[in-house]
Design a protein around this motif. Structure first.
Motif, PDB file in Angstrom:
ATOM      1  N   UNK B 224      -2.728   2.982   3.606  1.00 34.71           N
ATOM      2  CA  UNK B 224      -2.400   2.784   2.184  1.00 34.71           C
ATOM      3  C   UNK B 224      -1.335   1.709   2.022  1.00 34.71           C
ATOM      4  N   UNK B 225      -0.345   1.730   2.947  1.00 33.50           N
ATOM      5  CA  UNK B 225       0.683   0.678   2.882  1.00 33.50           C
ATOM      6  C   UNK B 225       0.044  -0.697   3.032  1.00 33.50           C
ATOM      7  N   UNK B 226      -0.969  -0.761   3.921  1.00 36.12           N
ATOM      8  CA  UNK B 226      -1.654  -2.037   4.118  1.00 36.12           C
ATOM      9  C   UNK B 226      -2.353  -2.489   2.845  1.00 36.12           C
ATOM     10  N   UNK B 227      -3.021  -1.547   2.167  1.00 31.33           N
ATOM     11  CA  UNK B 227      -3.725  -1.950   0.935  1.00 31.33           C
ATOM     12  C   UNK B 227      -2.730  -2.450  -0.095  1.00 31.33           C
ATOM     13  N   UNK B 228      -1.615  -1.723  -0.172  1.00 31.67           N
ATOM     14  CA  UNK B 228      -0.626  -2.143  -1.164  1.00 31.67           C
ATOM     15  C   UNK B 228      -0.067  -3.508  -0.818  1.00 31.67           C
ATOM     16  N   UNK B 229       0.145  -3.725   0.497  1.00 30.42           N
ATOM     17  CA  UNK B 229       0.624  -5.037   0.910  1.00 30.42           C
ATOM     18  C   UNK B 229      -0.385  -6.127   0.590  1.00 30.42           C
TER      19      UNK B 229
END
Lengths: 223, 448
Positions: B224-229
């Motif tokens: 999820x952090x990756x998608x947000x990034x």
């Protein structure tokens, strides 16, 4: 297989049962028991008090629209059903939505049910939700095939638009006052209303490589 | 163009050709340069252009047809046309017994099969007056939340694809695959599992699957952090979604829109909290809301919901205590026990031995229950659960027989799609796609 090309449902070619049994094939004796059809002509009201918030809802509705608004009030499995007249649905829904003690802001679902045994066989069922009080209620109305007209509630609950179109498409209930009552799931030129009980499932006998496949509702089944 | 005795015909064109009708000139566009096409339209006399999107257009999220009336690039009206995927699930249910019903409802909204099954089984259980055992309820909650994550991942992936963020599509489907692997480990199927049955679930959750779920709960936050990034700070993503597809609370309520779209408008209406079922009241989780009421808010909200679902799954795993996964009543519980054999998943050999060589009564019982099914007392119920797209309601009517008399699925996709004109009219054509994607309709569920 029979020589002629006439399509016969599986199981009806030889009306003899397993091991040459004729008749019902019942050896237990229980086959002679007859069950009462659980579809009374008249819907019986649950005696008051109904319990919980149900008395409050029915009381408020009767105060606002008169005693005769509810044809029957049924409580079953913790759910309240108010049976109303088909020409008063919009009026009742508007009251249910707007009155402070009711506040059913949300129309969850509109669906049709076909009870072929009853005089008014086409039922339309509205499930309303009160987000304010977190309550549910079911409104039900019934019409016969001779005059299958129910007042549309789209002016009160715009969400009923497509759901009423679906009920029209599947059951042939005509919603008076609906802005554009057309078929929605079936093609525009479809004939018949598929979810009526007398409309066969599939309904087309198929012949494939010499084998006759009857329509699904005529196939052998264990009942 | 060649001229024959029949008149003017196009030269070997696989698609419909340009032609004049009483309504105006009709063009068929299957690719090519939009500017060239627009240049051929007379801008003075043909102000309004009717563009038909779909039903087989990749950006309409399934077989959805949108007839848009354009003025320049501004959408003046949108008419959604559905029904292309109608398979008569509700009608078919009336010809099968109650247990077989799960295999039909699971195919409605194919991205959320566990929700269809659970909603249906809760309705059947309410009609029967039984409650699934605790372990079965916990398993259902775990499976539903995994399914919610996988469904939201597809929503993010397809929205990304439709707005040109192709990397998001790859990531979304990659991580959804991990959930499908878990489903496969739990019940042998990746989709349309018919895993939830009236009275419980088809079989117990294997230890191996529990390990996989724990690994997934550890893995997913980083994803999820990756998608947000990747997306949240992306200027193009923001431009394409912020202020697009606006629908406020009163619009949502009037049109019956529920789920993330309603919560993105600020109303914390989530049936798991407001009208709990399956023991959701025991779990500690938040109902995220946003006040943007646009596609951007829905994107952020879905990410938040995935995080909350992970919390619920972790708690569910802790609540998994040994016990039965099907009601004790042998007149309802499916007689066959499934087990992993030498040739894959199948009927348990012990059960086969029991009915074939030990007990005639067990064989009769098995045969009657499997062919005829159990009887359900007459009456009607309505159960509603919070599916990834909103309220999934099941209106079940029984006449006291072994088959449903009527099942109606109140499908959130069907109801939510009514909001497309409200979302899109007055905006740009490109925003029809962004707004529609933010509704996340699944046509299998819509058309049933």
């Amino acid at each position: 297989m029979s020589e002629n090309n006439e399509v016969q449902p599986v199981g009806t070619e030889r009306p003899k049962g397993l091991f040459g049994v004729t008749g019902t094939g019942d050896t237990s004796g229980f086959g002679g028991l007859v069950r009462a059809v659980p579809a009374p002509a008249e819907i019986l009201s649950t005696p008051e008090p109904l319990g919980g918030y149900f008395d409050e809802i029915v009381g408020a509705l009767k105060d606002l629209l008169g005693e005769d608004v509810a044809r029957a009030v049924v409580v079953d499995r913790g759910e309240l059903t108010i049976h109303i007249a088909p020409d008063r649905t919009a009026e009742v829904c508007k009251t249910m939505r707007d009155d402070e003690s009711l506040r059913f802001e949300f129309c969850s679902s509109v669906s049709g049910v076909d009870y072929p045994e009853r005089a008014n066989r086409l039922h339309v069922v509205y499930h309303l939700t009160s987000m304010t009080y977190r309550r549910n209620v079911r409104l039900e109305t019934a019409v016969g095939l001779d005059h299958p007209v129910v007042q549309s509630v789209t002016a009160v609950y715009p969400t009923a638009d497509w759901q009423e179109r679906e009920a029209y498409d599947m059951f042939g209930v005509v919603f008076e006052g609906h802005p554009h009552l057309t078929r929605i799931l079936m093609p525009d030129d479809w004939e018949g209303h598929p979810q009526r009980k007398d409309y066969p499932l599939g309904g087309i006998a198929v012949e494939y490589k010499g084998a006759h496949i009857p329509p699904p509702d005529e196939r052998r089944a264990y009942k | 163009m060649t001229t024959t005795e029949h008149g003017t015909e196009p030269a070997a064109d696989a698609y419909a050709a340009e032609r004049d009708t009483t309504e105006g000139r009709v063009y068929t566009v299957t690719g090519g340069d939009w500017d060239e096409l627009v240049a051929s339209v007379d801008p003075v006399n043909e102000e309004r252009l009717i563009v038909n999107l779909g039903p087989q257009h990749p950006s309409t999220h399934g077989v959805l047809r949108l007839v848009c009336e354009l003025e320049g690039e501004t959408v003046r009206s949108v008419r959604p046309i559905v029904g292309y995927l109608h398979t008569g699930i509700e009608k078919n249910l009336e010809y099968r017994n109650w247990t077989q019903g799960t295999t039909f409802v699971t195919r409605a909204d194919y991205l959320a099969p566990i929700f269809n099954e659970t909603g249906y089984c809760l309705a059947v259980e309410k009609l029967l007056g039984v409650q699934a055992p605790r372990r079965a309820e916990v398993i259902r909650v775990i499976m539903m939340e995994l399914n919610r994550i996988s469904s939201h991942l597809v929503a993010l992936a397809t929205t990304g694809m439709e707005l040109g963020a192709l990397s998001m599509m790859i990531y979304g489907f990659r991580d959804r695959e991990k959930i499908l692997d878990i489903f496969e480990a739990v019940c042998g199927l990746r989709m349309n599992m018919a895993y939830v049955r009236p009275g419980g679930v088809a079989q117990d959750i294997p230890g191996e699957a529990v390990t996989m779920i724990r690994d997934f709960v550890d893995y997913m936050p980083k994803g999820l952090d990756d998608y947000e990034g990747l997306l949240t700070g992306n200027a193009i993503w923001q431009e394409r979604t912020q202020g697009v597809g606006y629908l406020d609370v009163s619009g949502c309520l009037a049109l019956g829109v529920t789920g993330p779209v309603l919560r993105s408008a600020g109303l914390p209406w989530d049936l798991r909290k407001t009208m709990p079922y399956s023991g959701y009241e025991e779990y500690d989780f938040e109902v995220p809301t946003h006040n943007g009421a646009d596609a951007w808010a829905r994107y952020l909200l879905r990410l938040e919901e995935i995080r909350e679902s992970l919390k619920i799954i972790a708690q569910g795993l802790d609540k998994l205590e040994p016990g039965p996964v099907m009601v004790e009543d042998k007149k309802i519980a499916w007689p066959a026990q499934l087990a992993l054999g030498g040739d894959g998943m199948g009927n348990s050999l012990n059960h086969i031995r029991h009915i074939m060589s030990q007990s005639m009564e067990a064989l009769i019982h098995h045969f009657k229950l499997v062919t005829e099914g159990f009887r359900v007392p007459a009456g009607q119920v309505y159960t509603a659960i919070e599916a990834p797209r909103g309220e999934l309601g099941i209106h079940a009517v029984s006449d006291g027989g072994t088959r449903p008399f009527r099942i109606h699925m109140r499908e959130p996709s069907f109801v939510n799609l009514q909001a497309i004109p409200a979302l899109a009219e007055g905006g740009l054509l490109a925003d029809v796609i962004a707004g529609g994607a933010s509704l996340d309709p699944v046509m299998g569920g819509c058309d049933r």
